[in-house]
Structures are given as structure tokens and as C-alpha cells.
Design an enzyme around this catalytic site. Structure first.
Site, PDB file in Angstrom:
ATOM      1  N   GLU A  77      -7.809  -5.149  -0.417  1.00  0.00           N
ATOM      2  CA  GLU A  77      -8.286  -6.001  -1.514  1.00  0.00           C
ATOM      3  C   GLU A  77      -8.076  -7.491  -1.253  1.00  0.00           C
ATOM      4  OE1 GLU A  77      -9.841  -4.200  -3.255  1.00  0.00           O
ATOM      5  OE2 GLU A  77      -8.778  -2.567  -4.220  1.00  0.00           O
ATOM      6  N   HIS A 120       0.850  -1.193   0.000  1.00  0.00           N
ATOM      7  CA  HIS A 120       0.000   0.000   0.000  1.00  0.00           C
ATOM      8  C   HIS A 120       0.880   1.236   0.000  1.00  0.00           C
ATOM      9  CE1 HIS A 120      -3.244   2.758   1.018  1.00  0.00           C
ATOM     10  NE2 HIS A 120      -4.058   1.793   0.622  1.00  0.00           N
TER      11      HIS A 120
END
Ligand code: COA
Length: 399
Positions: free
Chosen positions: A318, A261
Site C-alpha cells: 500500500e 505485514h
């Protein structure tokens, strides 16, 4: 000439202010208007969170009833929009259809003499209400089935599951999807939200801004990852095959989808909630996806630490989205659409915030092309481009 620092990914660049959500990457904390995401996931419904984002506070009892009634009144799609969707080839990608659908919703809403539509809380509610209906309608149309009209008695999550199948969902499924939507509702200046704000900053209306946002969400580096996570889980097939799979992937210099991320330096707090849901749901549905996902996360951590010592890459939102949504019977090519059904709450609140404090967003680029040179008449030109554009080589993706 003064040197200019070029930052193509805008890492660490602050381009605006927001009161809507705060991502604290080092602490691994996400808050919506000061409320911790864990508290909201465990206690609040998606409708309460959408109200929080749009109106600045969690609704009182009667406010929630009124807000739900406003959503219920806006869920159904105009027949003209359904006719457009019926004309789309059945193998069209659901995110493409959602993008077209959002853009097309505007045609059925009155516009001002200058062509723009109202950008207001009311139009935000219109879009929040219609997103799941568009996704569920396409799910049926592409299977050759007639769309099911929304049930005014059901909330967002239950309505979506009902409109896909025609059956009322079990409470666990409704709660899981509702929590998923809460977790995805906002995330500060992520790429799709920024895209919406850039569009809104030009004075374009909310329908244009949200169409930009949906288009931006589609890529693998943003909302497109979870269906690729599902592909990995299917390819791995058994938990014990996760480690050799990861080694092979990294040897080919490919990325592990659902990991890493830009902002979070420790595990994404939403991954913790999603992992819990994925575990519960897959245990109930007797599927193996959670176990494979867990083995894949462990194997990724182990192998990445070997290959890139000192660099930790954690699961993002996700990763456990894939086993969670899959356990709810949602096909993997609709996962990004489900992300959009949650994020529409944040996108529309950001568009309203941008309108309230607008300044045109217009950055600069350093020009690195040819020096100024004379115009060449066509008779004197020689073919040189070989089908590539802009002086860049074709065939590679630049994120
Ligand atoms: N798998 C393997 N390596 C990864 C990785 C992943 N998922 N994510 C990052 N890395 C590595 C990169 O290879 C790079 O290594 P290097 O410094 O040795 O070259 C380093 O970590 C930094 O990665 P970078 O892509 O520059 O970071 P970023 O801030 O631009 O990346 C993402 C953020 C999300 C785009 C990136 O982690 C990614 O592509 N993840 C997979 C797709 C995904 O899950 N998207 C959904 C995001 S919510």
C-alpha cells in the site's frame, strides 16, 4: 475441562490449499501459479495474469485475443445499474459505491429457479470486466459528469483511464496502471479472499462472494491503507519533515499506514516494483510525493528501530501505491477501488477453486459469556446496558 488455544487472528493457521498464489513471507517472495511476481510485473499484462489465474496458464497469442474479446463484450454496465448509481448521494465513498455496484450487477444477470446465479469462468469474466467500469462511472457521476462507455479496442488499464477522463492515456500511464493491477491480482488467503471463500463455501454464488470480498477489503488493516498513506504524505509536505512526523505518530501509539505485514518478514516484493513506478511517474509529473514517501520509509525504519529494537517493519504494497496512483491522477479515496480492480482476478479464481473443492468453512469460538441462568420476564428487568452491545465496550475497533 480441556484447554483450547484461541487464535483470534488465525496467525499460522492453515485453513485450506490453493494452486493460485504463494506468499513466502520469510523469503519475501510472491508467485502466481509458480511465476515470480517480478517476472509478471515486468513482462505480463493484467489480462494475461487474469487468464493465468482463471485458466491455469498464460494465454497463447490467439487465446489472449479471445480472452480480451470476452472482457470487452462484458465491460459496459446495464442502464439499470447506472440508474441506481445516479440515485446514490454524490458524496458517497467510492468503496461503498463499488460494493453496492457489484451486488447490484447480479440483479441484471439471469438467475436459476433457486435464486442463485451461475458461478463460472463466464461470470468471473463478467465481474473482472465490470469492476473498472463501475469505479470510472462513479468517478464521473459524483463530479456531475455523464459516464463514458468503455472502448472495445482498449485493454483494462487504458480503458479505466479513458473512462475517467475521456482522453486516451499516454503509454507510460497505461503501462504503470497495468503493472499495478498485475501486482495486486492475487495474494493467497488474505482477509478479503478468505471472506469470499467463506461466502462461497456456503454455496452462495460468485456475486455474493465478491460482495463480501469488497466489503472486507475496505478496512485500513487491509486495502483501506493507501488513501491514509496519501494523507500522511500531504501532512508531512516536505521530505525533511518526515522524521519528526513519525516520532510524533509513534509517541501517540499510532501506526504508520502502509508499513508492516502479517506474512512478510522482509520487504513486500510488490513494494519494490511500486517504488520504481512511483519514482518514474513522479519524476515525469514533477510531483514531490515519491521523495516524501522515500523519506517517510527511511524515517520509519530509523525511529521504529530506536523504539522497538530488533523489530523491523517494512513498507507493504500500500505504501508506494499512494504516490503511484496519485501520479496517474486518481483521487486518493478511489485507491482502494483500484486495489479491488486488480484483486477481482484473484478473488474470482479463488471462488471457482472453492466451488471445485468445497467444504463449508465453519470455525468454532470459546464461549466466555455468562453461565446458563433462568429467563427474566420483562417486568422484572432493570436497564443496565447503557447503549453498549454484547458486553463489549462501544467506540473501539477490534480488527
Ligand atoms: N506502524 C507502527 N508499528 C507497527 C506497524 C505500523 N504500521 N505495524 C505493526 N507495528 C507493530 C505493532 O505496533 C506491534 O508492536 P508490539 O508488538 O510492540 O505491540 C507489532 O508491530 C506487531 O503488529 P501487529 O499489528 O500485531 O501485526 P499484524 O500482523 O496484525 O499486522 C498489519 C499487520 C498490516 C495489520 C499492521 O502492520 C498494520 O496495521 N499496518 C498498518 C496498516 C496497513 O498498512 N495496512 C495494509 C496492509 S497490506
Amino acid at each position: 475441562m480441556a484447554s483450547t488455544v484461541v487464535n483470534p487472528g488465525l496467525e499460522g493457521i492453515v485453513v485450506g490449499e490453493t494452486v493460485l498464489s504463494n506468499v513466502e513471507g520469510e523469503a519475501g517472495r510472491l508467485t502466481y501459479r509458480g511465476y515470480d511476481i517480478h517476472d509478471l510485473a515486468e513482462n505480463a499484462s493484467f489480462e494475461e495474469v487474469a487468464h493465468l489465474l482463471l485458466f491455469g496458464q498464460l494465454p497463447a497469442h490467439q487465446e489472449l485475443i479471445d480472452f480480451n474479446a470476452r472482457l470487452a463484450a462484458r465491460r459496459a454496465l446495464p442502464s439499470g445499474l447506472l440508474a441506481i448509481m445516479h440515485a446514490i448521494p454524490r458524496d458517497a465513498w467510492p468503496m461503498d459505491v463499488l460494493r453496492t455496484g457489484v451486488s447490484a450487477v447480479a440483479h441484471f444477470v439471469p438467475h436459476r429457479p433457486d435464486g442463485a446465479h451461475e458461478t463460472s469462468v463466464d461470470t468471473a469474466i463478467d465481474l473482472i470486466a465490470k469492476f473498472p467500469t463501475i469505479v470510472a462511472a462513479w468517478d464521473r457521476i459524483r463530479r456531475g459528469l455523464e459516464p463514458i462507455a468503455p472502448d472495445p479496442k482498449l485493454a483494462t488499464a487504458a480503458n479505466f483511464l479513458y473512462m475517467r477522463t475521456g482522453e486516451l492515456p499516454i503509454p507510460e500511464a497505461e503501462k504503470a496502471l497495468d503493472t499495478y493491477l498485475v501486482l495486486l491480482a492475487d495474494h493467497s488467503y488474505n482477509a478479503s479472499t478468505f471472506s469470499a471463500r467463506v461466502t462461497a463455501s456456503t454455496g452462495a454464488d460468485i456475486y455474493s462472494a465478491i460482495t463480501s470480498a469488497v466489503a472486507t477489503l475496505a478496512g485500513d488493516l487491509h486495502g483501506g491503507a493507501p488513501s491514509k498513506v496519501m494523507t500522511m504524505l500531504e501532512e508531512i509536505g516536505l521530505p525533511e519533515k518526515a522524521e519528526p512526523y513519525v516520532r510524533d505518530l509513534l509517541d501517540r501509539h499510532e501506526k504508520i499506514m502502509g508499513m508492516g505485514h502479517r506474512e512478510y518478514k522482509i520487504r513486500d516484493p510488490r513494494a519494490q516494483q511500486l517504488e520504481r513506478m512511483a519514482k518514474n511517474l513522479t519524476e515525469k509529473s514533477h510531483t514531490k510525493w515519491y521523495l516524501i514517501a522515500r523519506a517517510l520509509e527511511d524515517a520509519s525504519d530509523k525511529v521504529l528501530q530506536e523504539k522497538k529494537p530488533g523489530k523491523r517493519i517494512y513498507a507493504n504494497v500500500e505504501f508506494y501505491t499512494a504516490p503511484t496512483l496519485s501520479s496517474l491522477g486518481i483521487p486518493s479515496d478511489e485507491f482502494t477501488c483500484m486495489f479491488a480492480c486488480g484483486r477481482i482476478a484473484g478473488w474470482s479464481a479463488h471462488v471457482l477453486e472453492q466451488f471445485a473443492h468445497n467444504r463449508l468453512i465453519r470455525p468454532q469460538a470459546t464461549y466466555v459469556g455468562p453461565e446458563v441462568h433462568p429467563y427474566e420476564p420483562i417486568a422484572g428487568r432493570h436497564a443496565q446496558t447503557n447503549g453498549t452491545a454484547n458486553g463489549h465496550s462501544a467506540g473501539t475497533v477490534s480488527p
